[in-house]
Design an enzyme around this catalytic site. Structure first.
Site, PDB file in Angstrom:
ATOM      1  N   LYS A   9       0.687  -1.077   0.018  1.00 50.93           N
ATOM      2  CA  LYS A   9      -0.161  -0.006   0.093  1.00 50.93           C
ATOM      3  C   LYS A   9       0.890   1.249   0.097  1.00 50.93           C
ATOM      4  O   LYS A   9       0.462   2.221   0.234  1.00 50.93           O
ATOM      5  CB  LYS A   9      -0.992  -0.143   1.286  1.00 50.93           C
ATOM      6  CG  LYS A   9      -1.951  -0.984   1.099  1.00 50.93           C
ATOM      7  CD  LYS A   9      -2.945  -1.223   2.309  1.00 50.93           C
ATOM      8  CE  LYS A   9      -3.825  -2.508   2.385  1.00 50.93           C
ATOM      9  NZ  LYS A   9      -4.796  -2.020   3.610  1.00 50.93           N
ATOM     10  N   ASN A  10       2.239   1.103  -0.264  1.00 53.32           N
ATOM     11  CA  ASN A  10       3.205   1.930  -0.188  1.00 53.32           C
ATOM     12  C   ASN A  10       3.245   2.726  -1.736  1.00 53.32           C
ATOM     13  O   ASN A  10       3.528   2.130  -2.455  1.00 53.32           O
ATOM     14  CB  ASN A  10       4.570   1.561   0.368  1.00 53.32           C
ATOM     15  CG  ASN A  10       5.644   2.801   0.392  1.00 53.32           C
ATOM     16  OD1 ASN A  10       5.841   3.500  -0.298  1.00 53.32           O
ATOM     17  ND2 ASN A  10       6.421   2.502   1.304  1.00 53.32           N
ATOM     18  N   LYS A  11       2.533   3.949  -1.715  1.00 51.22           N
ATOM     19  CA  LYS A  11       2.817   4.535  -2.931  1.00 51.22           C
ATOM     20  C   LYS A  11       4.146   4.876  -3.746  1.00 51.22           C
ATOM     21  O   LYS A  11       4.313   4.673  -4.993  1.00 51.22           O
ATOM     22  CB  LYS A  11       1.789   5.869  -3.180  1.00 51.22           C
ATOM     23  CG  LYS A  11       0.520   5.686  -2.702  1.00 51.22           C
ATOM     24  CD  LYS A  11      -0.497   7.012  -2.878  1.00 51.22           C
ATOM     25  CE  LYS A  11      -1.931   6.746  -2.529  1.00 51.22           C
ATOM     26  NZ  LYS A  11      -2.671   7.945  -2.404  1.00 51.22           N
ATOM     27  N   ASP A  70       9.957  -7.419   0.661  1.00 51.31           N
ATOM     28  CA  ASP A  70      10.487  -6.926   2.147  1.00 51.31           C
ATOM     29  C   ASP A  70      11.683  -6.424   1.817  1.00 51.31           C
ATOM     30  O   ASP A  70      12.574  -6.833   1.273  1.00 51.31           O
ATOM     31  CB  ASP A  70      10.265  -8.135   2.765  1.00 51.31           C
ATOM     32  CG  ASP A  70      10.166  -7.613   4.431  1.00 51.31           C
ATOM     33  OD1 ASP A  70       9.551  -6.532   4.456  1.00 51.31           O
ATOM     34  OD2 ASP A  70      10.892  -7.795   5.300  1.00 51.31           O
ATOM     35  N   SER A  71      11.954  -5.061   2.129  1.00 48.86           N
ATOM     36  CA  SER A  71      13.195  -4.497   2.008  1.00 48.86           C
ATOM     37  C   SER A  71      13.331  -3.411   3.020  1.00 48.86           C
ATOM     38  O   SER A  71      12.456  -3.217   4.032  1.00 48.86           O
ATOM     39  CB  SER A  71      12.891  -3.671   0.809  1.00 48.86           C
ATOM     40  OG  SER A  71      11.813  -2.822   0.556  1.00 48.86           O
ATOM     41  N   PHE A 153      11.633   8.125  -0.694  1.00 52.35           N
ATOM     42  CA  PHE A 153      10.970   8.004   0.485  1.00 52.35           C
ATOM     43  C   PHE A 153      11.649   7.196   1.395  1.00 52.35           C
ATOM     44  O   PHE A 153      12.843   6.756   1.272  1.00 52.35           O
ATOM     45  CB  PHE A 153       9.546   7.283   0.173  1.00 52.35           C
ATOM     46  CG  PHE A 153       9.700   5.992  -0.438  1.00 52.35           C
ATOM     47  CD1 PHE A 153       9.647   4.856   0.550  1.00 52.35           C
ATOM     48  CD2 PHE A 153       9.731   5.797  -1.829  1.00 52.35           C
ATOM     49  CE1 PHE A 153       9.851   3.539  -0.059  1.00 52.35           C
ATOM     50  CE2 PHE A 153      10.015   4.660  -2.152  1.00 52.35           C
ATOM     51  CZ  PHE A 153      10.097   3.273  -1.199  1.00 52.35           C
ATOM     52  N   ASP A 156      16.001   7.292   2.144  1.00 46.37           N
ATOM     53  CA  ASP A 156      16.440   7.758   0.993  1.00 46.37           C
ATOM     54  C   ASP A 156      17.370   9.009   1.272  1.00 46.37           C
ATOM     55  O   ASP A 156      18.423   9.209   0.756  1.00 46.37           O
ATOM     56  CB  ASP A 156      15.616   8.117  -0.009  1.00 46.37           C
ATOM     57  CG  ASP A 156      15.166   6.868  -0.668  1.00 46.37           C
ATOM     58  OD1 ASP A 156      15.463   5.671  -0.457  1.00 46.37           O
ATOM     59  OD2 ASP A 156      14.213   6.700  -1.682  1.00 46.37           O
ATOM     60  N   HIS A 181      18.130  -1.167  -4.880  1.00 45.29           N
ATOM     61  CA  HIS A 181      18.143  -2.454  -4.463  1.00 45.29           C
ATOM     62  C   HIS A 181      16.795  -3.165  -4.980  1.00 45.29           C
ATOM     63  O   HIS A 181      16.914  -4.302  -5.463  1.00 45.29           O
ATOM     64  CB  HIS A 181      18.005  -2.553  -3.150  1.00 45.29           C
ATOM     65  CG  HIS A 181      16.851  -1.630  -2.406  1.00 45.29           C
ATOM     66  ND1 HIS A 181      16.585  -0.388  -2.660  1.00 45.29           N
ATOM     67  CD2 HIS A 181      16.028  -1.782  -1.375  1.00 45.29           C
ATOM     68  CE1 HIS A 181      15.632   0.080  -1.980  1.00 45.29           C
ATOM     69  NE2 HIS A 181      15.264  -0.806  -1.186  1.00 45.29           N
ATOM     70  N   ARG A 182      15.688  -2.618  -5.419  1.00 42.69           N
ATOM     71  CA  ARG A 182      14.544  -3.025  -5.879  1.00 42.69           C
ATOM     72  C   ARG A 182      14.837  -3.276  -7.291  1.00 42.69           C
ATOM     73  O   ARG A 182      14.517  -4.466  -8.039  1.00 42.69           O
ATOM     74  CB  ARG A 182      13.505  -2.275  -5.718  1.00 42.69           C
ATOM     75  CG  ARG A 182      12.254  -2.807  -4.999  1.00 42.69           C
ATOM     76  CD  ARG A 182      10.990  -2.260  -4.859  1.00 42.69           C
ATOM     77  NE  ARG A 182      11.489  -0.816  -4.304  1.00 42.69           N
ATOM     78  CZ  ARG A 182      11.658  -0.671  -2.861  1.00 42.69           C
ATOM     79  NH1 ARG A 182      11.539  -1.652  -1.854  1.00 42.69           N
ATOM     80  NH2 ARG A 182      11.641   0.464  -2.292  1.00 42.69           N
TER      81      ARG A 182
END
EC number: 3.6.1.66
Length: 203
Positions: A9-11, A70-71, A153, A156, A181-182
């Site tokens: 749910k993290n925009k 998951d990060s 966000f 960062d 990383h993503r």
């Protein structure tokens, strides 16, 4: 257009996935698009375990394939904290600013050379029809003394990427999507995605 459901749910996180999946012709849906989406409790002891728990729970409910991540931030001088607790490091309300300030406070007086850190991301791709697969990616950096930059966000603004001479929050979304990383985890996922989707089609 093909769709992929990202279990978040993290925009801010969703935007990264949108940029990275658009080139493959996918529309990204998130839990914000799913009525009565479950809030899955992350009970794992590692990033990988939490990603799998999330992906498999949402896939069972949604009935099709799901990517969950998951990060978080791993700081060497803090014995790996905040780690899997990155989103709730300063409390259960997931306050980015409070989390960031807690890390800075805990690193007060630690010299620059000992402020090494990395962002780590584990991705799990789950489907009701086949075995879950996981991949991971990371990016190395240093935690600076005060926030810099207005993009991104989470942590960062205090995560300095030495090779680029900027914090993650000073990078454009295009720059970040090349080195994050993503992004590294998604490149790993991309190499496995076609065979996963083919199995999905045949199931």
């Amino acid at each position: 257009m093909k769709t992929v459901l990202i279990a978040t749910k993290n925009k801010g996180k969703a935007k990264e996935f949108e940029s990275l999946f658009a080139s493959k012709g996918y529309e990204v849906l998130t839990l914000l698009d799913i009525p009565n989406a479950p809030d899955v409790e992350e009970t794992g002891s590692s990033f990988e375990e939490n990603a799998v728990i999330k992906a498999e729970a949402i896939a069972r409910q949604a009935g099709h394939f799901v990517v969950a991540d998951d990060s978080g931030l791993i700081v060497d001088a803090l014995d790996g904290r905040p780690g899997i607790f990155s989103a709730r490091y300063a409390g259960e309300d997931k306050n980015d600013q409070a989390n960031l300030e807690k890390v800075l406070e805990e690193l007060r007086g630690v010299p620059e050379g000992e402020r090494t850190a990395r962002f780590y991301c584990s991705l799990a791709l789950a489907s009701p029809n086949q075995e879950t697969i996981t991949v991971a990616g990371s990016v190395e950096g240093l935690i600076i003394n005060e926030p810099r930059g207005d993009s991104g966000f989470g942590y960062d603004p205090i995560f300095f990427v030495k090779d680029l001479g900027k914090t993650m929050a000073e990078l454009s979304s295009q720059e970040k999507n090349k080195i994050s990383h993503r992004a590294h985890a998604l490149k790993e996922l991309e190499s496995l995605l076609d065979s996963f989707l083919e199995r999905e089609r045949l199931s």
